[in-house]
Design an enzyme around this catalytic site. Sequence first.
Site, PDB file in Angstrom:
ATOM      1  CE  LYS A  43       1.287  11.053  -1.704  1.00 11.55           C
ATOM      2  NZ  LYS A  43      -0.107  10.743  -2.070  1.00 11.55           N
ATOM      3  NE  ARG A  55       0.413   6.498   2.506  1.00  8.40           N
ATOM      4  CZ  ARG A  55       0.840   6.320   1.250  1.00  8.40           C
ATOM      5  NH1 ARG A  55       2.110   6.127   0.983  1.00  8.40           N
ATOM      6  NH2 ARG A  55      -0.023   6.337   0.261  1.00  8.40           N
ATOM      7  NE  ARG A  73      -2.333   5.708  -9.750  1.00 10.42           N
ATOM      8  CZ  ARG A  73      -1.930   6.188  -8.566  1.00 10.42           C
ATOM      9  NH1 ARG A  73      -1.121   7.233  -8.521  1.00 10.42           N
ATOM     10  NH2 ARG A  73      -2.349   5.649  -7.444  1.00 10.42           N
ATOM     11  NE  ARG A  83      -0.797   2.034  -7.722  1.00  9.72           N
ATOM     12  CZ  ARG A  83      -0.408   2.989  -6.883  1.00  9.72           C
ATOM     13  NH1 ARG A  83       0.407   3.937  -7.296  1.00  9.72           N
ATOM     14  NH2 ARG A  83      -0.829   2.997  -5.645  1.00  9.72           N
ATOM     15  NE  ARG A 112      -4.213   3.408  -2.554  1.00  7.65           N
ATOM     16  CZ  ARG A 112      -3.949   3.934  -3.740  1.00  7.65           C
ATOM     17  NH1 ARG A 112      -4.748   3.711  -4.761  1.00  7.65           N
ATOM     18  NH2 ARG A 112      -2.885   4.679  -3.901  1.00  7.65           N
TER      19      ARG A 112
END
Length: 187
Positions: free
Chosen positions: A13, A88, A127, A133, A144
């Site tokens: 996204k 969301r 990632r 992160r 998540r």
Amino acid sequence: MRIVFMGPPGAGKGTQAAILSRLFGIPHISTGDIFRANVSEGTPLGIEAQRYMDAGEYVPDGVTNAMVRDRLTHGDAQPGFILDGYPRTVEQVAELDAMLRSSGQKLDAVIELTVDIDVVVQRLVQRAAEQGRPDDTEDVIRRRLEVYAEQTAPLIAVYKDHGILIRIDGLGDIDSVSNAIASAINP
Ligand code: AMP
């Protein structure tokens, strides 16, 4: 153009919203990026949001809605915007509707990036290695994805009913996905 990107974490996204933002010259508004900026600046909003983000949970609707409401009043968002990671939840959908309605606006398109869950997990693990992160650890990634399936995936049917849902296969390379999005929006 007022566009929303939906899809699970790792669907691409952010990447696709950034490309479309350059193409249309309208801001890319990522609630995750705004939260992360606040976390790194140590603002009260960041301090509030961080514990939810670190656990892979959603930041409460009241906090998130107020932040988006404020962001959408900025001058750069008046000609249009691309929302990435918002709405969301059911409450956020209602709140966004109300925000737009009060200024006589509406969404033009909701783009759902569809992806295979195994591919998404692989992307997120990669990632994590590249960007470090804190919410990209394996346990948090799994949480998540669960939260997305429980709270966000059902919203797709709502936008389908509104007739503004565009489904795009998010599995191809970046250029072919962005070409598919651009031609779906601007045939
Ligand atoms: P993202 O970068 O979009 O994956 O967002 C990272 C994290 O920020 C999410 O896991 C949530 O903790 C929080 N977040 C971002 N957008 C929202 C939202 N619309 N509602 C609640 N929490 C959000």
